[in-house]
Motif scaffolding. Structure first.
Motif, PDB file in Angstrom:
ATOM      1  N   SER A  59       0.799  -1.226   0.000  1.00  0.00           N
ATOM      2  CA  SER A  59       0.000   0.000   0.000  1.00  0.00           C
ATOM      3  C   SER A  59       0.834   1.280   0.000  1.00  0.00           C
ATOM      4  O   SER A  59       0.419   2.289  -0.580  1.00  0.00           O
ATOM      5  CB  SER A  59      -0.972  -0.013   1.175  1.00  0.00           C
ATOM      6  OG  SER A  59      -0.289  -0.203   2.393  1.00  0.00           O
ATOM      7  N   ALA A  63       0.433   3.978  -2.965  1.00  0.00           N
ATOM      8  CA  ALA A  63       0.091   5.372  -2.697  1.00  0.00           C
ATOM      9  C   ALA A  63       1.099   6.318  -3.345  1.00  0.00           C
ATOM     10  O   ALA A  63       0.726   7.351  -3.908  1.00  0.00           O
ATOM     11  CB  ALA A  63       0.019   5.615  -1.189  1.00  0.00           C
ATOM     12  N   ARG A  67       0.095   8.965  -6.186  1.00  0.00           N
ATOM     13  CA  ARG A  67       0.393  10.399  -5.996  1.00  0.00           C
ATOM     14  C   ARG A  67       1.139  10.938  -7.221  1.00  0.00           C
ATOM     15  O   ARG A  67       0.775  11.950  -7.799  1.00  0.00           O
ATOM     16  CB  ARG A  67       1.205  10.564  -4.699  1.00  0.00           C
ATOM     17  CG  ARG A  67       2.053  11.795  -4.571  1.00  0.00           C
ATOM     18  CD  ARG A  67       1.250  13.076  -4.403  1.00  0.00           C
ATOM     19  NE  ARG A  67       0.418  13.071  -3.200  1.00  0.00           N
ATOM     20  CZ  ARG A  67      -0.677  13.825  -3.062  1.00  0.00           C
ATOM     21  NH1 ARG A  67      -1.066  14.623  -4.028  1.00  0.00           N
ATOM     22  NH2 ARG A  67      -1.382  13.774  -1.957  1.00  0.00           N
ATOM     23  N   LEU A  72      -4.442  10.208  -6.775  1.00  0.00           N
ATOM     24  CA  LEU A  72      -4.968  10.109  -5.405  1.00  0.00           C
ATOM     25  C   LEU A  72      -6.262  10.889  -5.223  1.00  0.00           C
ATOM     26  O   LEU A  72      -7.246  10.362  -4.706  1.00  0.00           O
ATOM     27  CB  LEU A  72      -3.924  10.583  -4.390  1.00  0.00           C
ATOM     28  CG  LEU A  72      -3.026   9.527  -3.751  1.00  0.00           C
ATOM     29  CD1 LEU A  72      -2.125  10.178  -2.709  1.00  0.00           C
ATOM     30  CD2 LEU A  72      -3.840   8.403  -3.114  1.00  0.00           C
ATOM     31  N   MET A  95      -5.637   1.004   1.612  1.00  0.00           N
ATOM     32  CA  MET A  95      -5.839   2.253   0.874  1.00  0.00           C
ATOM     33  C   MET A  95      -7.211   2.867   1.161  1.00  0.00           C
ATOM     34  O   MET A  95      -7.371   4.081   1.156  1.00  0.00           O
ATOM     35  CB  MET A  95      -5.732   2.001  -0.641  1.00  0.00           C
ATOM     36  CG  MET A  95      -4.372   1.551  -1.121  1.00  0.00           C
ATOM     37  SD  MET A  95      -3.144   2.851  -1.072  1.00  0.00           S
ATOM     38  CE  MET A  95      -3.636   3.840  -2.477  1.00  0.00           C
ATOM     39  N   GLU A 109      -0.045   7.954   2.765  1.00  0.00           N
ATOM     40  CA  GLU A 109      -1.241   8.555   2.194  1.00  0.00           C
ATOM     41  C   GLU A 109      -2.260   7.475   1.862  1.00  0.00           C
ATOM     42  O   GLU A 109      -1.912   6.402   1.378  1.00  0.00           O
ATOM     43  CB  GLU A 109      -0.867   9.328   0.932  1.00  0.00           C
ATOM     44  CG  GLU A 109      -0.145  10.608   1.259  1.00  0.00           C
ATOM     45  CD  GLU A 109      -0.137  11.534   0.069  1.00  0.00           C
ATOM     46  OE1 GLU A 109      -0.950  12.481   0.041  1.00  0.00           O
ATOM     47  OE2 GLU A 109       0.675  11.296  -0.825  1.00  0.00           O
TER      48      GLU A 109
END
Ligand code: GLN
Length: 250
Positions: A59, A63, A67, A72, A95, A109
């Motif tokens: 994850s 992320a 991004r 995102l 997520m 994130e």
């Protein structure tokens, strides 16, 4: 056509697409219902989707890549503003959580959508992967246990104050979307869950909140289509009526 995407930045993408294909043949296609399955790497591709799976993998990496590709925020919009059906497996569940507690890693994130805090890597390393039969009532009464594959799996360690995911409000109207616990792993045989706050009650390994569904384990690594069929039916319910109305111009 109903377009179902699988986020294809990293992780077990093809396995989901294969099982989705197989599952779709179990859906009653009385209304000339067609499915299209799409690997999603761009915002344009995401925009074509009626529903999305975020697969297993890692994850933090997922992320970072999301991004970098500017995905995102579109993903957050897909889940929390458009309220389209989304299913996260393993890293995908991480997520979709509003909060993640890492065993080693720090903050990361997330997309969010589920008012839960997950604990990553609950059962340890890759070497400690296991398969366990889970009784999943949502699949129907009297169904045989689902052989759930756990690989560095997260669990839901806590349901947090509802509303942080914005699930609670839609167009100023409160939605009745609460976190439902749909699967619990209590440990068995060699794999007894040891210690931890959830040791006695078992670990939460499947949850749903409105349009968002998450599993700690990997149904796509089995040839058991039941969860994919169950989820696709919900995707149909959530999107097909709207499409028929749109097609008839009324
Ligand atoms: N441990 C991974 C993570 O936290 C998930 C593992 C998996 O998806 N199989 O992202």
């Amino acid at each position: 056509t109903i377009t179902v995407g699988v986020l294809a930045l990293q992780g077990g993408v093809v396995e989901h697409i294969n099982l989705l294909r197989k599952a779709s043949t179990h859906i009653n296609s009385s209304e000339s219902l067609q499915f299209e399955f799409l690997q999603v790497r761009t915002t344009t591709e995401l925009g074509e989707c009626d529903a999305l799976i975020i697969p297993g993998g890692e994850s933090t990496t997922m992320a970072i890549v999301a991004r970098r590709l500017g995905l995102l925020d579109p993903l957050r919009e897909f889940v929390k503003v458009q309220h389209k059906p989304v299913w996260g497996t393993c890293a995908g569940l991480v997520m979709l959580a509003e909060q993640a507690a890492a065993t080693k890693q720090g903050g990361q994130e997330l997309v969010g959508g589920l008012d839960v805090r997950v604990l990553r890597n609950r059962y340890g390393t890759q070497m400690q992967s296991f398969v366990a039969g889970l009784d999943l009532e949502f699949l129907g009464r009297g169904e045989v246990p689902f052989k759930a594959v756990f690989i560095r799996a997260p669990i839901v360690e806590e349901i947090i104050a509802e509303g942080s995911s914005s699930q609670g409000i839609e167009n100023g109207v409160e939605r009745a979307a609460r976190v439902e616990v749909l699967g619990v792993y209590r440990g068995q045989g060699q794999q007894q869950v040891e210690g931890g706050e959830n040791g006695e009650k078992g670990d939460i390994v499947a949850v749903r909140q409105g349009n968002v569904f998450g599993t700690s384990f990997h149904p796509e690594l089995t040839d058991d289509v039941r969860i994919h069929v169950w989820w696709l039916r919900q995707v149909v319910d959530a999107t097909w009526h709207g499409k028929l109305v749109a097609a008839n111009g009324s």
